[in-house]
Every structure is written in structure tokens, then in C-alpha cells.
Design a protein around this motif. Structure first.
Motif: not given
Length: 449
Positions: A76-87
Motif C-alpha cells: 500500500x505504500x507509495x514512493x515519491x522523490x524526496x520533497x523540497x520546501x523552497x521557503x
């Protein structure tokens, strides 16, 4: 930079619980589902083959190359690229006492807080962030260096150091102080009043080790000053900052709420507008013409609106600004999306508690953005804003092995982004499968078990 910095770094090294192991050898990360942010679609069972700290290949199905360590994520897991917070603002956090901390806390106190906030950010799935403004002293630069050396758990940090302001403007560090308590700040302190000052401030940031430049093009909500939206730089000053920044390979982010300050910043050539509260149909075409990015920070507007209703949380000079500006950001972000403005994910973390960054996804969807678009805003778009698309933004061969996972399909339920269950940065697992308990420091700052 403060003379206390070596002591700060030593103390932070003792504080840190370090990552599991150096990113050595092959790892086969088996994902029940995977968001292909480059193509904008959801894939089924997929294996991400990682060699050291880079992705070697992405293969359909569950595979296990010879000699690879296999990590299989829960069904049931879904992988994504590492998240990026621009502020973000990793060296501060909202509280009722925030306005007195500048008079009470030393650089060492701020650094220890920053270490906690950085780890909290990473554990929430954000593997790369821009830090857009600290109080001074170079603490964010030292924090970045400590993370890079493996002394601390934290995201990959690109820091602007101290925001560049004008006298009395948002980010003038002496606002709210009685006359004579602090010296009149100048370019070395990030406060400018001319084209020459502007150039010197950028060069000082280069000397101090910053990664980019941030200016406060208009008044701000939380500064101890009356206006939240008046323009605070001339176009010539903005151009001087942008042109000088280019000499050093820097991009320029511009805090801005009011229209005139935004117009000057856009025409001056800044890379991104942060907050953009009063952006409207007059400015959308200008943003698109110049290719200017927009980083909305909806969660910050929501949070300050909520807290402004609590007597005593903010000074009285701040409360009217929070009540006027905060509620508008969500609708502005929705209109900007419909107009085709380029949008990257950013939260203003520190204005609200660190680690809650993923609430921004939910608010972006409420503003009218599709779930996939919001995920791309925090991956492919953010990487493009940074000029680092060859290294980040999607799970594909050659890019850094930054991978997160959530327990379900975020395209069906975007609130799952607040429940990150697996975090890998640079090929090292920090949360989820095989995450460490309390490892020891290894060579070159890497950790071993």
C-alpha cells in the motif's frame, strides 16, 4: 560569523543521532507504487536501484540485482522523490516569546534549536530546503555545513543567510528596539539604502558563505513595523542585487506582499516571488513574461490568521497585518495557478511549527490545484527553480537517491503527505525500514553501525 561557531558545531555533533550507514553498495528499494513526477503519473510495483548515493535505474516490478541489499516497503505504500520546501527558516520558530528571543538568545542557543528543527523537517520527508532568512550570525550556514559533514540529521540546505532589507524595512534587525540599543545596521548586516550598498551586501553574503540571496521587497506581516505591503526597494537597487548575485552564481528570492514592490522585484529580475499576497491579473502576465517563479506559502497565511485571533500571541502592531494578509494568500495562489504562473512548493516553516510543512499540500489542493501538480511543485518544479533538475525532482537514473513514501495513494488522499513513513536521503535511510537506533560516527562524518 560568530566566534562561538566551533563550539556550536562540537555541541551539535554530540546532540545528533546520526543516520544508519554510509550510502555504500547497491540497494534495491521495492515500492508497491511510485509517483513518476516527471511524467505526471502513478506507476505500479517499481524497484529503485540505488548505487551509493545515486539512483542507478528504475525498473518495473520487484527485482533484486545480484549483490543488492533489498528493502521492501509495506503493502500500500507509495514512493515519491524526496520533497523540497523552497521557503523555510530553520533557525527560528513561532512562539509567544519569539519577539524577545533576539535579546535573550546567543548563537549557540539558536543553533541547538536549529538542529532540532532540521531533523524534524527531514523526518517529515523534506530532503532539500531553501532557508530564506535568519536573524544573523551565520548560524544557518553552520547548520548547513554540519548537515553536509554528517554531524546532524537534516535536509540538504541552501541558505540565504540574513535577508537583505532597507532601513526600517522587513528584516531590519533593529525594528522594535529602542533608539541606541543597537547600532545602525549597514550592508554587512544585510541593510542597504543605495545601489552601492546593495552590491556590497551581496558580496558580503558571498564572503559569509550563503548559497543564494533573499530580499524583502515589501513590508512584512510579522516584522515590528506598521506596513505589510509598502515597496521597500527601488528598481535600481533590485537590479544591482540581481546583477551582482549573477556574478556569484546566486539566484534571488523576493519576499513580497504588495503589488508595487512585487512589480519592482519582477522587473528587477528576481528569480522568485515569495508569498505574493496581492498578486493579481495585472501582475500574472508580468510574472509569465519574466519567467518568475511563485512560492505561495499558504500555510503561513493560514497560521498567522489563526494566531492573530489569540490575544497576546503577536504584538498589537502585528495583529492587524496578520488578519488582513493571511486570509488572502490561498485565493491568490489559486488564481496564479489558473493563470499559468510557475509555482514551486514553499511553506515559510518557522512562522508555524517545523515538521508540519506537508499541510501545504492540502491547502494547495483546497486552492484549486490538482494533487499531482502539488507533488510536482515540491519535486520537479522546485528542482527547476533551484537550477538542479539534473540532480533532484524525480526518481530517475543519475539523480540523488532521495526517496520518501506514504502509506497510501496521495493522488486520492493528499492528506497522506502528512504521514510520511519512509525517508531516504543520499541513499541513507533515516526513517522507516532499517532506520537506526543510535549509531556511531564514522569516517568523514558518515555514520556506521
Amino acid at each position: 560569523m560568530s566566534r562561538a561557531t566551533p563550539c556550536i558545531i562540537l555541541g551539535l555533533a554530540l546532540l545528533a543521532a546520526l543516520p544508519a550507514s554510509a550510502a555504500d553498495g547497491l540497494t534495491a528499494l521495492q515500492c508497491p507504487a511510485l509517483v513518476d513526477t516527471a511524467a505526471g503519473k502513478l506507476l505500479g510495483q517499481t524497484t529503485v536501484v540505488i548505487d551509493g548515493n545515486r539512483i542507478r535505474e528504475v525498473k518495473a516490478g520487484f527485482v533484486a540485482p545480484d549483490g543488492a541489499r533489498v528493502v521492501t516497503l509495506p503493502t500500500g505504500s507509495t514512493c515519491l522523490p524526496g520533497l523540497m520546501d523552497m521557503h523555510t527558516h530553520l533557525t527560528s520558530e513561532t512562539s509567544r516569546d519569539a519577539y524577545s528571543e533576539g535579546f535573550r538568545l546567543n548563537d549557540a542557543d539558536i543553533a541547538f534549536k536549529g538542529a532540532v528543527f532540521a531533523e524534524r523537517t527531514l523526518m517529515a520527508g523534506f530532503t532539500t530546503v531553501r532557508d530564506l532568512g535568519e536573524s544573523g550570525g551565520g548560524v544557518s550556514v553552520s547548520l548547513r555545513n554540519a548537515v553536509n559533514q554528517g554531524l546532524l540529521k537534516g535536509p540538504r540546505i541552501l541558505t540565504a543567510g540574513k535577508s537583505i532589507a532597507t532601513t526600517g524595512g522587513h528584516a531590519d534587525p533593529t525594528n522594535g528596539s529602542r533608539r541606541g540599543l543597537q547600532p545602525d545596521p549597514g550592508p554587512e548586516d544585510g541593510v542597504v539604502n543605495s545601489v552601492d550598498d546593495a552590491r556590497k551586501a551581496v558580496r558580503q553574503h558571498y564572503k559569509d558563505g550563503a548559497d543564494l540571496i533573499k530580499i524583502t521587497a515589501t513590508g512584512g506581516v510579522l516584522s515590528y513595523a506598521k506596513s505589510s505591503d509598502n515597496p521597500q526597494f527601488t528598481v535600481e537597487e533590485v537590479k544591482a542585487i540581481v546583477d551582482t548575485a549573477k556574478d556569484y552564481g546566486y539566484t534571488v528570492a523576493a519576499h513580497a506582499h504588495g503589488k508595487e514592490g512585487m512589480r519592482r522585484a519582477i522587473e528587477g529580475g528576481v528569480t522568485s516571488i515569495e508569498h505574493g499576497t496581492q498578486m493579481d491579473a495585472d501582475l500574472f502576465p508580468l510574472m509569465k513574461k519574466h519567467g518568475t517563479w511563485y512560492v505561495p506559502t499558504i500555510i503561513a497565511g493560514t497560521f498567522v490568521t489563526e494566531k492573530a485571533a489569540e490575544p497576546g500571541y503577536y504584538p498589537e502592531i502585528v495583529r492587524p497585518k496578520a488578519l488582513a494578509i493571511g486570509p488572502r494568500i490561498k485565493s491568490t495562489a489559486g488564481a496564479a495557478y489558473k493563470a499559468g504562473v510557475r509555482i514551486a512548493f514553499g511553506t515559510d516553516a518557522g512562522v508555524f511549527p517545523h515538521g508540519q510543512n506537508a499541510r501545504e499540500f492540502e491547502l494547495m489542493v483546497e486552492a484549486g490545484m490538482p494533487a499531482m501538480f502539488t507533488l510536482q511543485a515540491a519535486t520537479t518544479h522546485a528542482a527547476e527553480l533551484l537550477g538542479m533538475s539534473s540532480d533532484f525532482g524525480s526518481l530517475s537514473a543519475g539523480k540523488y537517491a532521495d526517496v520518501v513514501a506514504v502509506p497510501g495513494n496521495p493522488l486520492e488522499d493528499i492528506t497522506l503527505m502528512k504521514k510520511v513513513s519512509f525517508v531516504m536521503k543520499d541513499g541513507v535511510v533515516y526513517r522507516g525500514a532499517e532506520a537506526p537506533a543510535r549509531p556511531e560516527l564514522g569516517k568523514r562524518g558518515r555514520a556506521t553501525v
